[in-house]
Design a protein around this motif. Structure first.
Motif, PDB file in Angstrom:
ATOM      1  N   ARG A 328       0.841  -1.199   0.000  1.00 24.04           N
ATOM      2  CA  ARG A 328       0.000   0.000   0.000  1.00 24.04           C
ATOM      3  C   ARG A 328       0.879   1.253   0.000  1.00 24.04           C
ATOM      4  NH1 ARG A 328      -4.918  -0.972   4.213  1.00 24.04           N
ATOM      5  NH2 ARG A 328      -5.207   1.248   3.750  1.00 24.04           N
ATOM      6  N   PRO A 329       0.412   2.354  -0.559  1.00 26.14           N
ATOM      7  CA  PRO A 329       1.261   3.552  -0.690  1.00 26.14           C
ATOM      8  C   PRO A 329       1.504   4.282   0.621  1.00 26.14           C
ATOM      9  CG  PRO A 329      -0.944   3.983  -1.526  1.00 26.14           C
ATOM     10  CD  PRO A 329      -0.889   2.510  -1.235  1.00 26.14           C
ATOM     11  N   TYR A 330       0.601   4.146   1.588  1.00 30.12           N
ATOM     12  CA  TYR A 330       0.798   4.842   2.862  1.00 30.12           C
ATOM     13  C   TYR A 330       0.114   4.050   3.975  1.00 30.12           C
ATOM     14  CZ  TYR A 330      -3.882   6.596   1.674  1.00 30.12           C
ATOM     15  OH  TYR A 330      -5.192   6.678   1.308  1.00 30.12           O
ATOM     16  N   GLY A 331       0.462   4.407   5.212  1.00 35.08           N
ATOM     17  CA  GLY A 331      -0.053   3.705   6.382  1.00 35.08           C
ATOM     18  C   GLY A 331       1.093   3.181   7.227  1.00 35.08           C
ATOM     19  N   ASP A 401       9.603   7.676   0.392  1.00 31.14           N
ATOM     20  CA  ASP A 401       8.442   6.854   0.058  1.00 31.14           C
ATOM     21  C   ASP A 401       8.155   5.872   1.186  1.00 31.14           C
ATOM     22  OD1 ASP A 401       7.934   7.815  -2.675  1.00 31.14           O
ATOM     23  OD2 ASP A 401       9.886   6.911  -3.109  1.00 31.14           O
ATOM     24  N   VAL A 402       9.234   5.271   1.711  1.00 33.20           N
ATOM     25  CA  VAL A 402       9.113   4.287   2.795  1.00 33.20           C
ATOM     26  C   VAL A 402      10.058   4.692   3.925  1.00 33.20           C
ATOM     27  CG1 VAL A 402       9.342   1.860   3.455  1.00 33.20           C
ATOM     28  CG2 VAL A 402       8.568   2.451   1.150  1.00 33.20           C
ATOM     29  N   ILE A 403       9.531   4.655   5.160  1.00 30.38           N
ATOM     30  CA  ILE A 403      10.335   4.976   6.342  1.00 30.38           C
ATOM     31  C   ILE A 403      10.284   3.783   7.281  1.00 30.38           C
ATOM     32  CG2 ILE A 403      10.517   6.437   8.390  1.00 30.38           C
ATOM     33  CD1 ILE A 403       9.271   8.703   6.752  1.00 30.38           C
ATOM     34  N   MET A 404      11.446   3.370   7.784  1.00 30.42           N
ATOM     35  CA  MET A 404      11.484   2.312   8.790  1.00 30.42           C
ATOM     36  C   MET A 404      12.094   2.866  10.069  1.00 30.42           C
ATOM     37  SD  MET A 404      13.165  -0.381  10.464  1.00 30.42           S
ATOM     38  CE  MET A 404      14.484  -1.262   9.660  1.00 30.42           C
ATOM     39  N   ALA A 421       2.651   8.481   8.346  1.00 31.73           N
ATOM     40  CA  ALA A 421       1.774   7.463   7.758  1.00 31.73           C
ATOM     41  C   ALA A 421       0.485   8.076   7.228  1.00 31.73           C
ATOM     42  CB  ALA A 421       1.460   6.399   8.806  1.00 31.73           C
ATOM     43  N   GLN A 422       0.075   9.206   7.837  1.00 33.92           N
ATOM     44  CA  GLN A 422      -1.164   9.860   7.410  1.00 33.92           C
ATOM     45  C   GLN A 422      -0.967  10.799   6.220  1.00 33.92           C
ATOM     46  OE1 GLN A 422      -2.102  11.663  11.181  1.00 33.92           O
ATOM     47  NE2 GLN A 422      -3.664  10.114  11.677  1.00 33.92           N
ATOM     48  N   THR A 423       0.294  11.066   5.885  1.00 29.11           N
ATOM     49  CA  THR A 423       0.566  12.057   4.828  1.00 29.11           C
ATOM     50  C   THR A 423       1.278  11.444   3.627  1.00 29.11           C
ATOM     51  OG1 THR A 423       2.588  12.698   6.007  1.00 29.11           O
ATOM     52  CG2 THR A 423       0.600  14.004   6.414  1.00 29.11           C
ATOM     53  N   GLY A 424       0.927  10.199   3.298  1.00 31.66           N
ATOM     54  CA  GLY A 424       1.409   9.624   2.050  1.00 31.66           C
ATOM     55  C   GLY A 424       2.686   8.817   2.125  1.00 31.66           C
ATOM     56  N   HIS A 425       3.071   8.358   3.334  1.00 32.97           N
ATOM     57  CA  HIS A 425       4.292   7.549   3.454  1.00 32.97           C
ATOM     58  C   HIS A 425       3.946   6.190   4.075  1.00 32.97           C
ATOM     59  CE1 HIS A 425       5.470  11.846   3.915  1.00 32.97           C
ATOM     60  NE2 HIS A 425       6.380  11.501   3.010  1.00 32.97           N
ATOM     61  N   LEU A 426       4.663   5.163   3.655  1.00 36.68           N
ATOM     62  CA  LEU A 426       4.548   3.850   4.287  1.00 36.68           C
ATOM     63  C   LEU A 426       5.571   3.791   5.409  1.00 36.68           C
ATOM     64  CD1 LEU A 426       3.295   0.988   4.294  1.00 36.68           C
ATOM     65  CD2 LEU A 426       5.172   0.280   2.786  1.00 36.68           C
ATOM     66  N   VAL A 427       5.109   3.550   6.631  1.00 36.10           N
ATOM     67  CA  VAL A 427       5.986   3.525   7.806  1.00 36.10           C
ATOM     68  C   VAL A 427       6.008   2.115   8.383  1.00 36.10           C
ATOM     69  CG1 VAL A 427       6.425   4.463  10.103  1.00 36.10           C
ATOM     70  CG2 VAL A 427       5.483   5.942   8.314  1.00 36.10           C
ATOM     71  N   LEU A 428       7.197   1.565   8.563  1.00 38.67           N
ATOM     72  CA  LEU A 428       7.380   0.255   9.206  1.00 38.67           C
ATOM     73  C   LEU A 428       8.098   0.469  10.524  1.00 38.67           C
ATOM     74  CD1 LEU A 428       8.763  -1.792   6.142  1.00 38.67           C
ATOM     75  CD2 LEU A 428       6.384  -1.372   6.751  1.00 38.67           C
ATOM     76  N   SER A 429       7.661  -0.226  11.577  1.00 35.42           N
ATOM     77  CA  SER A 429       8.323  -0.059  12.863  1.00 35.42           C
ATOM     78  C   SER A 429       8.039  -1.250  13.765  1.00 35.42           C
ATOM     79  CB  SER A 429       7.864   1.241  13.550  1.00 35.42           C
ATOM     80  OG  SER A 429       8.664   1.502  14.694  1.00 35.42           O
ATOM     81  N   THR A 430       8.630  -1.229  14.973  1.00 27.98           N
ATOM     82  CA  THR A 430       8.444  -2.314  15.942  1.00 27.98           C
ATOM     83  C   THR A 430       8.008  -1.747  17.285  1.00 27.98           C
ATOM     84  OG1 THR A 430      10.700  -2.325  16.852  1.00 27.98           O
ATOM     85  CG2 THR A 430      10.331  -3.583  14.841  1.00 27.98           C
ATOM     86  N   ALA A 454      -6.415   4.706  14.579  1.00 24.50           N
ATOM     87  CA  ALA A 454      -7.343   4.074  13.636  1.00 24.50           C
ATOM     88  C   ALA A 454      -7.091   4.499  12.199  1.00 24.50           C
ATOM     89  CB  ALA A 454      -8.786   4.402  14.039  1.00 24.50           C
ATOM     90  N   SER A 455      -6.634   5.737  12.011  1.00 23.91           N
ATOM     91  CA  SER A 455      -6.458   6.243  10.652  1.00 23.91           C
ATOM     92  C   SER A 455      -5.076   5.963  10.070  1.00 23.91           C
ATOM     93  CB  SER A 455      -6.703   7.761  10.628  1.00 23.91           C
ATOM     94  OG  SER A 455      -5.740   8.425  11.435  1.00 23.91           O
ATOM     95  N   SER A 456      -4.147   5.462  10.870  1.00 25.33           N
ATOM     96  CA  SER A 456      -2.779   5.269  10.376  1.00 25.33           C
ATOM     97  C   SER A 456      -2.334   3.800  10.335  1.00 25.33           C
ATOM     98  CB  SER A 456      -1.782   6.068  11.231  1.00 25.33           C
ATOM     99  OG  SER A 456      -1.844   5.649  12.580  1.00 25.33           O
ATOM    100  N   VAL A 457      -2.634   3.035  11.396  1.00 27.93           N
ATOM    101  CA  VAL A 457      -2.167   1.640  11.465  1.00 27.93           C
ATOM    102  C   VAL A 457      -3.003   0.778  10.529  1.00 27.93           C
ATOM    103  CG1 VAL A 457      -1.740  -0.338  12.957  1.00 27.93           C
ATOM    104  CG2 VAL A 457      -1.425   1.976  13.848  1.00 27.93           C
TER     105      VAL A 457
END
Length: 578
Positions: A328-331, A401-404, A421-430, A454-457
């Motif tokens: 997905r493009p963001y979240g 584009d992607v942030i970890m 994540a709410q502004t068009g980036h895919l964020v991965l984290s732990t 609710a709007s980001s994860v």
């Protein structure tokens, strides 16, 4: 009757080892059972006693008492023996390991040797030839004997002798160039050749044994080295206590730490060449203890992130959910679990799928564990002011584009990650939580507003690593129906169409296990779960909704691995909660 006895025992008995014949004669083992176990040992190329005790046909204690009575040899409890006080260098450790014997003492020209099989003439002749001394057997329980053989395999003096010998050639060029330069400029106390060779050998051995961590642990009178192999710590060597300071200094020099600072913990990194074109990274951590610095070295193998998602152990539906989320493009996609559960490898596997020329990927970690070309990796430095939050703010100004994010530890980091994540980036984290549903309530407790969560994860994966059963020696396990139901199996699951397996142990594995397999709970955030989050619902409500949507809990995922024969029931019960 006599004719029947002769036909039943004469010819087959001749093929059995003396120990088996003694057990049959003593009535401890049936003739057919002895033959079957002996054939199995020959087929698997394993020790007959290991097959005997592993099958449960005769316990180690019962076997020891039977051998003592049959051969008139004294019986000894090895728990009463101090391993550190055993004589050194009387017998080659390879012979001790091959025949499972321990030299207890030497009297005149005779050795007092502990064994579980006094009928083994080959072992007696081998020991006599190697030592030019006679052998007096003392009977010991096989399981205790095996533990002592392993603990004594690399004794203090033998460990140092073996690494100084001609069979091991140390090449300083195998360390990375920066480490070599540091070593050249280091004080003379860390240039002790045996210490240099010992460290190099331990690193190579750890890599060869598929260890994930090395532990160098000083105590008041002893020093030990342990490897974590398949999630389990095993003692590998007991070098002389005198080398602890030189070894710590050597490790700190090549890891670019402060060699003079011994009062506070330090972190560093080093590299080692394995072969012509392969370099392994090591993450080093020191900790001051009562009797010196304990050092833990973690092996960071970049190839683990390139194995592909199929190698991690995701089931087809879990894999499909994860891939759909990272495409997905963001979240925000979160991976949760305790330290050592494989979160970093899972994240980098996802990054490897996204790592394409047209994608800008940035990571912030403490520290960066796996080097991945094409990814902009940043090491967090709290002292210099480069925190996770500061790195994230900088990332957002660099067209990502992607942030970890290595770990969400505080509200500021969480807030910036969610906004990204709410502004068009895919964020991965732990995050460090027990399962996927509690992750959402943990974020709520950090102070994040429910509507932001609710709007980001978009997906949460909780994971554990369970030891994988060895395919060469695993055996069917006789587990009662009630026990399976108590573990979490449903009545319709226990239908007799599948068989649980148990670990046995052979020369090709570690106590019946070889490698690890992932256990996952992959929970997409559906609209119904979003509604529960928005009304500040509990993790129990979220878990119930996830179950209704077909999301397995960690225990259910583990039990599925038991049904597939990949791991044992006790292993799943040990690493998951219902």
């Amino acid at each position: 009757m006599a004719a029947v006895d002769t036909s039943a025992t004469d010819t087959p008995t001749m093929a059995l080892p003396g120990l088996a014949r003694a057990l049959v004669s003593a009535g401890k083992l049936g003739q057919k059972a002895a033959e079957d176990l002996y054939r199995k040992a020959q087929t698997n190329r394993t020790n007959f006693i290991a097959e005997l005790t592993g099958s449960g046909a005769v316990s180690a204690a019962d076997l020891a008492h039977s051998m003592s009575a049959a051969f008139g040899a004294p019986l000894l409890d090895l728990n009463a023996i101090d391993v550190q006080r055993l004589p050194r260098n009387l017998l080659d450790t390879k012979i001790c390991q091959a025949y499972r014997v321990v030299v207890l003492s030497k009297r005149s020209n005779r050795l007092i040797v502990a064994t579980a099989d006094p009928s083994d003439q080959e072992a007696a002749e081998k020991i006599k030839f190697a030592t030019q001394a006679g052998v007096d057997w003392v009977i010991a329980e096989y399981d205790k004997l095996s533990k002592m053989v392993e603990a004594n395999a690399t004794t203090a003096s033998e460990a140092m002798d073996s690494i100084i010998g001609d069979d091991f050639e140390f090449d300083e060029s195998q360390m990375d160039s920066a480490s070599a330069e540091e070593a050249e400029a280091s004080p003379s106390e860390v240039e002790d050749a045996p210490v240099v060779k010992f460290l190099h050998k331990m690193l190579l051995d750890a890599f060869g044994m598929r260890a994930s961590d090395l532990h160098f642990e000083p105590y008041e009178h002893t020093y030990r080295v342990r490897f974590r192999i398949d999630g389990e710590l095993r003692e590998i060597a007991s070098p002389p206590i005198a080398i602890k300071d030189k070894l710590a200094s050597r490790i700190k020099v090549i890891s670019r730490m402060d060699i003079s600072e011994k009062r506070v913990p330090q972190d560093g990194r080093m590299k080692l060449k394995v072969g012509a074109d392969r370099v392994i990274d090591f993450r080093v951590s020191t900790l001051p203890t009562l009797f010196g610095e304990k050092i833990v070295i973690r092996i960071l193998d970049p190839s683990s992130a390139r194995l592909g998602i199929d190698a991690l152990g995701y089931e087809p539906e879990e894999k499909e959910r994860l891939l759909a989320a990272v495409q997905r493009p963001y979240g925000m996609v979160l991976v949760t679990g305790p330290t050592g559960s494989g979160k970093t490898v899972s994240l980098y596997t996802c990054l490897n799928l996204l790592n394409k020329p047209g994608v800008n990927i940035s990571t912030a970690e403490d520290p960066s564990e796996i080097n991945m070309p094409g990814v902009n990796q940043v090491n967090v430095n709290e002292k210099a002011g480069l925190t996770f939050a500061a790195a994230l703010k900088s990332f957002l100004r660099q067209d990502p584009d992607v942030i970890m994010v290595g770990e969400i530890r505080d509200l500021e980091t969480a807030d910036i990650s969610i906004k990204a994540a709410q502004t068009g980036h895919l964020v991965l984290s732990t995050l460090h939580t027990n399962d996927a549903p509690t992750t959402l309530t943990r974020m709520r407790n950090m102070g994040i507003a429910p509507f932001n969560i609710a709007s980001s994860v978009i997906l949460i994966t909780a994971q554990r690593l369970a030891r994988r059963l060895c395919v060469n020696c695993k055996a069917p396990a006789d587990i009662p129906h009630e026990t399976l139901l108590e573990a979490g199996f449903k009545e319709e699951d226990v239908d007799g169409t599948w068989t649980p397996f148990r670990p046995v142990g052979c020369s090709m594995c570690n106590n019946g296990y070889k490698g690890r397999v992932g256990i996952y709970q992959v929970m997409p955030i559906s609209e119904d779960i979003q509604r529960i989050i928005l009304r500040d619902g509990s993790s129990l409500e979220i878990a119930a909704q996830a179950q209704a949507e077909g999301v397995r809990s960690l225990r259910q995922s583990g039990l599925y691995k038991v049904r597939m024969g990949l791991t044992s029931l006790e292993e799943v019960l040990g690493c998951t909660n219902e």
